[in-house]
Scaffold this active site. Structure first.
Site, PDB file in Angstrom:
ATOM      1  CB  CYS A  96      -0.970  -0.019   1.171  1.00  0.00           C
ATOM      2  SG  CYS A  96      -2.059  -1.452   1.131  1.00  0.00           S
ATOM      3  CG  HIS A 220      -3.035   3.359   1.749  1.00  0.00           C
ATOM      4  ND1 HIS A 220      -3.778   2.872   0.700  1.00  0.00           N
ATOM      5  CD2 HIS A 220      -3.026   2.374   2.690  1.00  0.00           C
ATOM      6  CE1 HIS A 220      -4.198   1.644   1.002  1.00  0.00           C
ATOM      7  NE2 HIS A 220      -3.760   1.321   2.197  1.00  0.00           N
ATOM      8  CG  ASN A 251      -7.058  -0.563   1.946  1.00  0.00           C
ATOM      9  OD1 ASN A 251      -6.342  -0.538   0.951  1.00  0.00           O
ATOM     10  ND2 ASN A 251      -6.575  -0.662   3.176  1.00  0.00           N
TER      11      ASN A 251
HETATM   12  O1  UT7 Z   1      -3.891  -0.985   3.705  1.00  0.00           O
HETATM   13  C1  UT7 Z   1      -2.814  -1.531   4.394  1.00  0.00           C
HETATM   14  C2  UT7 Z   1      -2.769  -1.144   5.819  1.00  0.00           C
HETATM   15  N1  UT7 Z   1      -3.972  -1.579   6.490  1.00  0.00           N
HETATM   16  C3  UT7 Z   1      -4.508  -0.839   7.457  1.00  0.00           C
HETATM   17  O2  UT7 Z   1      -4.020   0.226   7.735  1.00  0.00           O
HETATM   18  C4  UT7 Z   1      -5.692  -1.390   8.205  1.00  0.00           C
HETATM   19  C5  UT7 Z   1      -5.502  -1.191   9.699  1.00  0.00           C
HETATM   20  N2  UT7 Z   1      -6.530  -1.805  10.522  1.00  0.00           N
HETATM   21  C6  UT7 Z   1      -7.817  -1.379  10.544  1.00  0.00           C
HETATM   22  O3  UT7 Z   1      -8.189  -0.508   9.794  1.00  0.00           O
HETATM   23  C7  UT7 Z   1      -8.740  -1.947  11.590  1.00  0.00           C
HETATM   24  O4  UT7 Z   1      -7.994  -2.792  12.458  1.00  0.00           O
HETATM   25  C8  UT7 Z   1      -9.930  -2.766  11.025  1.00  0.00           C
HETATM   26  C9  UT7 Z   1     -10.885  -1.817  10.299  1.00  0.00           C
HETATM   27  C10 UT7 Z   1      -9.404  -3.816  10.037  1.00  0.00           C
HETATM   28  C11 UT7 Z   1     -10.701  -3.443  12.144  1.00  0.00           C
HETATM   29  O5  UT7 Z   1     -11.173  -2.481  13.070  1.00  0.00           O
HETATM   30  P1  UT7 Z   1     -10.788  -2.570  14.622  1.00  0.00           P
HETATM   31  O6  UT7 Z   1     -11.438  -1.437  15.270  1.00  0.00           O
HETATM   32  O7  UT7 Z   1      -9.295  -2.660  14.746  1.00  0.00           O
HETATM   33  O8  UT7 Z   1     -11.472  -3.922  15.056  1.00  0.00           O
HETATM   34  P2  UT7 Z   1     -10.915  -5.055  16.039  1.00  0.00           P
HETATM   35  O9  UT7 Z   1     -10.270  -6.106  15.227  1.00  0.00           O
HETATM   36  O10 UT7 Z   1     -10.129  -4.430  17.161  1.00  0.00           O
HETATM   37  O11 UT7 Z   1     -12.259  -5.610  16.641  1.00  0.00           O
HETATM   38  C12 UT7 Z   1     -13.095  -4.824  17.511  1.00  0.00           C
HETATM   39  C13 UT7 Z   1     -14.313  -5.631  17.864  1.00  0.00           C
HETATM   40  C14 UT7 Z   1     -13.996  -7.010  18.408  1.00  0.00           C
HETATM   41  O12 UT7 Z   1     -15.030  -7.343  19.331  1.00  0.00           O
HETATM   42  P3  UT7 Z   1     -14.782  -7.195  20.914  1.00  0.00           P
HETATM   43  O13 UT7 Z   1     -13.590  -8.054  21.237  1.00  0.00           O
HETATM   44  O14 UT7 Z   1     -14.532  -5.737  21.159  1.00  0.00           O
HETATM   45  O15 UT7 Z   1     -16.063  -7.689  21.501  1.00  0.00           O
HETATM   46  C15 UT7 Z   1     -14.094  -7.919  17.221  1.00  0.00           C
HETATM   47  O16 UT7 Z   1     -14.435  -9.237  17.547  1.00  0.00           O
HETATM   48  O17 UT7 Z   1     -15.094  -5.844  16.697  1.00  0.00           O
HETATM   49  C16 UT7 Z   1     -15.194  -7.273  16.440  1.00  0.00           C
HETATM   50  N3  UT7 Z   1     -15.037  -7.467  15.011  1.00  0.00           N
HETATM   51  C17 UT7 Z   1     -16.041  -7.366  14.138  1.00  0.00           C
HETATM   52  N4  UT7 Z   1     -17.358  -7.102  14.314  1.00  0.00           N
HETATM   53  C18 UT7 Z   1     -18.119  -7.044  13.204  1.00  0.00           C
HETATM   54  C19 UT7 Z   1     -13.896  -7.727  14.321  1.00  0.00           C
HETATM   55  N5  UT7 Z   1     -14.144  -7.784  13.000  1.00  0.00           N
HETATM   56  C20 UT7 Z   1     -15.470  -7.556  12.862  1.00  0.00           C
HETATM   57  C21 UT7 Z   1     -16.325  -7.487  11.754  1.00  0.00           C
HETATM   58  N6  UT7 Z   1     -17.632  -7.229  11.977  1.00  0.00           N
HETATM   59  N7  UT7 Z   1     -15.868  -7.646  10.488  1.00  0.00           N
END
Ligand code: UT7
Length: 290
Positions: A96, A220, A251
């Site tokens: 990216c 990005h 993305n």
């Molecule tokens: O392009 C290259 C570089 N990439 C990036 O820069 C991406 C960087 N990462 C992100 O943008 C974020 O980590 C994501 C958008 C991918 C995910 O968001 P997040 O806020 O980091 O979510 P998380 O993995 O910390 O999960 C938060 C909560 C969890 O539940 P609890 O433990 O708080 O109860 C997950 O189980 O959301 C839950 N969760 C979901 N819920 C609904 C994780 N994935 C999902 C989902 N739908 N798809």
């Protein structure tokens, strides 16, 4: 493809996806639309927009992380389809961060005299490398391509690049044994929100301008929250147009910056580009939007 199509596959919801990354929809390539076609279409439009004949192109660079096609590299196929028969052609893999990496490379090739006109494409068919049931990635990535033409000019419109990589974090974004992209999302998020403002400030310093001089900020398009954190850290005023292409395109990896630039057509002046992602790699420069 809207969130409602993807959410049921990953036990998610439109509301969660919008809240966590700002995405409302993303594009998916048609089944018969491969990466080469996508990259060539973008390159053709860029050449037409720049008024440059494909025969006069001396290098074709394709930044991509999603090539799984029949040939080992995409760029020679793109050059062939464009009719740029005497052009050097190579892929550039910096995930990216690929577009600003390739832009710095094109800039150096033109400055040194090694190339005249360079067509630079960011193209991704992320559909080929994501698992539609992976909760951490299925909703995030989209397919797309964008391109620019870099060539000799009286006044240079591309500022000094600030770039680097930290391979010790390569496990955070990697391919599994089947070639599917796996991401440790929260860790990448934390890394991105610390590296982007730092690299952005250094690119502004290197260009000899301040955040207040910017017309546009085009990071990005990884996650709208990362863009917001960076814009706030840089203290961007309301006069700075901030790219939010991710809302409708998702993305799109190395394609996200050139696509976002195209979406801002009509905005002129200094724009700050920042790429970041797998590697872990990052690169930033200030460019003068034509
Ligand atoms: O392009 C290259 C570089 N990439 C990036 O820069 C991406 C960087 N990462 C992100 O943008 C974020 O980590 C994501 C958008 C991918 C995910 O968001 P997040 O806020 O980091 O979510 P998380 O993995 O910390 O999960 C938060 C909560 C969890 O539940 P609890 O433990 O708080 O109860 C997950 O189980 O959301 C839950 N969760 C979901 N819920 C609904 C994780 N994935 C999902 C989902 N739908 N798809």
């Amino acid at each position: 493809m809207g969130n409602e199509t993807i959410a049921p596959l990953i036990d998610s919801s439109d509301e969660w996806i919008r809240r966590r990354c700002g995405i409302e929809s993303r594009r998916r390539a048609a089944p018969d639309e491969d990466l080469v076609m996508m990259a060539t279409a973008a390159a053709s439009k860029a050449l037409a927009g720049a008024g440059v004949d494909p025969h006069d192109v001396s290098a074709v660079l394709v930044a991509t992380m999603s090539h799984r096609g029949r040939a080992t590299t995409v760029a020679p196929l793109v050059a062939d389809l464009l009719g740029s028969s005497s052009a050097a052609a190579m892929d550039l893999g910096a995930a990216c961060a690929g577009f600003p990496y390739a832009l710095a490379t094109a800039d150096a090739l033109v400055r040194s005299g090694a190339a005249g006109y360079v067509v630079l494409v960011g193209a991704e068919r992320m559909t080929d490398i994501i698992d539609e049931r992976d909760r951490g990635t299925a909703f995030l990535f989209g397919d797309g391509a964008g391109a620019v033409v870099v060539g000799p000019a009286q006044e240079c419109g591309i500022g000094p690049v600030i770039w680097g990589a930290d391979g010790s974090g390569s496990e955070l974004l990697r391919y599994d044994e089947a070639g599917i992209l796996r991401m440790a999302g929260p860790e990448v998020f934390r890394w991105a929100t610390s590296v982007v403002p730092d690299v952005a400030r250094r690119a502004l310093d290197a260009a000899g301008i301040s955040a207040g001089d910017l017309a546009a900020f085009i990071p990005h398009q990884a996650n709208l929250r990362i863009t917001s954190v960076a814009a706030k850290a840089l203290g961007l005023g309301p006069h700075v147009t901030v790219a939010t292409d991710i809302v409708t395109n998702g993305n799109t990896g190395a394609a996200s910056i050139p696509q976002a630039m195209a979406a801002l057509a009509g905005t002129t002046g200094p724009a700050l580009l920042v790429g970041f992602g797998a590697g872990l790699s990052y690169a930033a420069q200030v460019v003068e939007l034509p």
